[in-house]
Design a protein around this motif. Sequence first.
Motif, PDB file in Angstrom:
ATOM      1  N   VAL A  67      -3.194   2.501   3.633  1.00  0.00           N
ATOM      2  CA  VAL A  67      -2.493   2.060   3.319  1.00  0.00           C
ATOM      3  C   VAL A  67      -1.886   1.077   2.633  1.00  0.00           C
ATOM      4  O   VAL A  67      -0.608   0.859   3.051  1.00  0.00           O
ATOM      5  CB  VAL A  67      -2.466   1.602   5.563  1.00  0.00           C
ATOM      6  CG1 VAL A  67      -1.357   1.395   6.180  1.00  0.00           C
ATOM      7  CG2 VAL A  67      -3.288   2.657   5.815  1.00  0.00           C
ATOM      8  N   ASP A  68      -2.822  -0.327   2.645  1.00  0.00           N
ATOM      9  CA  ASP A  68      -2.339  -1.414   1.726  1.00  0.00           C
ATOM     10  C   ASP A  68      -1.843  -0.642   0.774  1.00  0.00           C
ATOM     11  O   ASP A  68      -0.611  -1.752   0.512  1.00  0.00           O
ATOM     12  CB  ASP A  68      -3.140  -2.054   2.127  1.00  0.00           C
ATOM     13  CG  ASP A  68      -4.298  -2.627   3.002  1.00  0.00           C
ATOM     14  OD1 ASP A  68      -3.263  -2.856   3.949  1.00  0.00           O
ATOM     15  OD2 ASP A  68      -5.013  -3.280   2.809  1.00  0.00           O
ATOM     16  N   TYR A  71       2.247   0.679   1.011  1.00  0.00           N
ATOM     17  CA  TYR A  71       2.954  -0.451   1.219  1.00  0.00           C
ATOM     18  C   TYR A  71       3.517  -0.798   0.645  1.00  0.00           C
ATOM     19  O   TYR A  71       4.932  -1.705   0.327  1.00  0.00           O
ATOM     20  CB  TYR A  71       2.716  -1.576   2.936  1.00  0.00           C
ATOM     21  CG  TYR A  71       2.817  -0.608   4.109  1.00  0.00           C
ATOM     22  CD1 TYR A  71       4.470  -0.816   4.522  1.00  0.00           C
ATOM     23  CD2 TYR A  71       1.826  -0.228   4.854  1.00  0.00           C
ATOM     24  CE1 TYR A  71       4.547  -0.021   6.441  1.00  0.00           C
ATOM     25  CE2 TYR A  71       2.249   0.864   6.215  1.00  0.00           C
ATOM     26  CZ  TYR A  71       3.216   0.830   6.385  1.00  0.00           C
ATOM     27  OH  TYR A  71       4.012   1.187   7.676  1.00  0.00           O
ATOM     28  N   ARG A  72       2.302  -1.310  -0.291  1.00  0.00           N
ATOM     29  CA  ARG A  72       2.840  -2.063  -1.572  1.00  0.00           C
ATOM     30  C   ARG A  72       3.544  -1.201  -2.754  1.00  0.00           C
ATOM     31  O   ARG A  72       4.455  -1.535  -3.080  1.00  0.00           O
ATOM     32  CB  ARG A  72       1.200  -2.775  -1.865  1.00  0.00           C
ATOM     33  CG  ARG A  72       1.755  -3.439  -3.154  1.00  0.00           C
ATOM     34  CD  ARG A  72       0.404  -4.272  -3.679  1.00  0.00           C
ATOM     35  NE  ARG A  72      -0.461  -3.456  -4.102  1.00  0.00           N
ATOM     36  CZ  ARG A  72      -2.116  -3.713  -3.844  1.00  0.00           C
ATOM     37  NH1 ARG A  72      -2.219  -4.020  -2.740  1.00  0.00           N
ATOM     38  NH2 ARG A  72      -2.855  -2.522  -4.402  1.00  0.00           N
ATOM     39  N   GLU A  75       7.886   2.882   0.553  1.00  0.00           N
ATOM     40  CA  GLU A  75       9.021   1.606   1.775  1.00  0.00           C
ATOM     41  C   GLU A  75       8.805   2.606   2.614  1.00  0.00           C
ATOM     42  O   GLU A  75       9.260   3.548   2.488  1.00  0.00           O
ATOM     43  CB  GLU A  75      10.823   1.200   0.635  1.00  0.00           C
ATOM     44  CG  GLU A  75      10.893   0.809  -0.114  1.00  0.00           C
ATOM     45  CD  GLU A  75      12.022   0.240  -0.854  1.00  0.00           C
ATOM     46  OE1 GLU A  75      13.307   0.688   0.138  1.00  0.00           O
ATOM     47  OE2 GLU A  75      12.503   0.368  -1.886  1.00  0.00           O
ATOM     48  N   PRO A  76       8.803   1.769   3.667  1.00  0.00           N
ATOM     49  CA  PRO A  76       8.696   2.512   5.044  1.00  0.00           C
ATOM     50  C   PRO A  76      10.445   3.159   5.514  1.00  0.00           C
ATOM     51  O   PRO A  76      11.246   1.859   4.649  1.00  0.00           O
ATOM     52  CB  PRO A  76       8.719   1.109   6.002  1.00  0.00           C
ATOM     53  CG  PRO A  76       7.508   0.049   5.620  1.00  0.00           C
ATOM     54  CD  PRO A  76       8.288   0.466   4.206  1.00  0.00           C
TER      55      PRO A  76
END
Length: 88
Positions: A67-68, A71-72, A75-76
């Motif tokens: 998950v980290d 997100y890195r 882009e959501p």
Amino acid sequence: MRLAEHLPDDSWLALLLCEQGDPFGCGLRPVMQIEFAEGLNATVLERDAHIPRLWKLRFSISGTQLVDLIYRLGEPIRYELRVGAVGS
């Protein structure tokens, strides 16, 4: 790639978008490997039986580490609320 659902077996359902935008024209097939940045890989497992546009994938890492990294690297999707769009 747009992740749709994290499944109980730690795989994911995802919509894989090709450069041409056709999710059926990517040439995807089971066992295919998709490589991302920072050593992240995903194995294509199968097309979803209920929604053929979605593919079941398994990433090379899991849990909070995955998950980290998502997100890195990504882009959501953000949806905009347009004033007056609903019920006008």
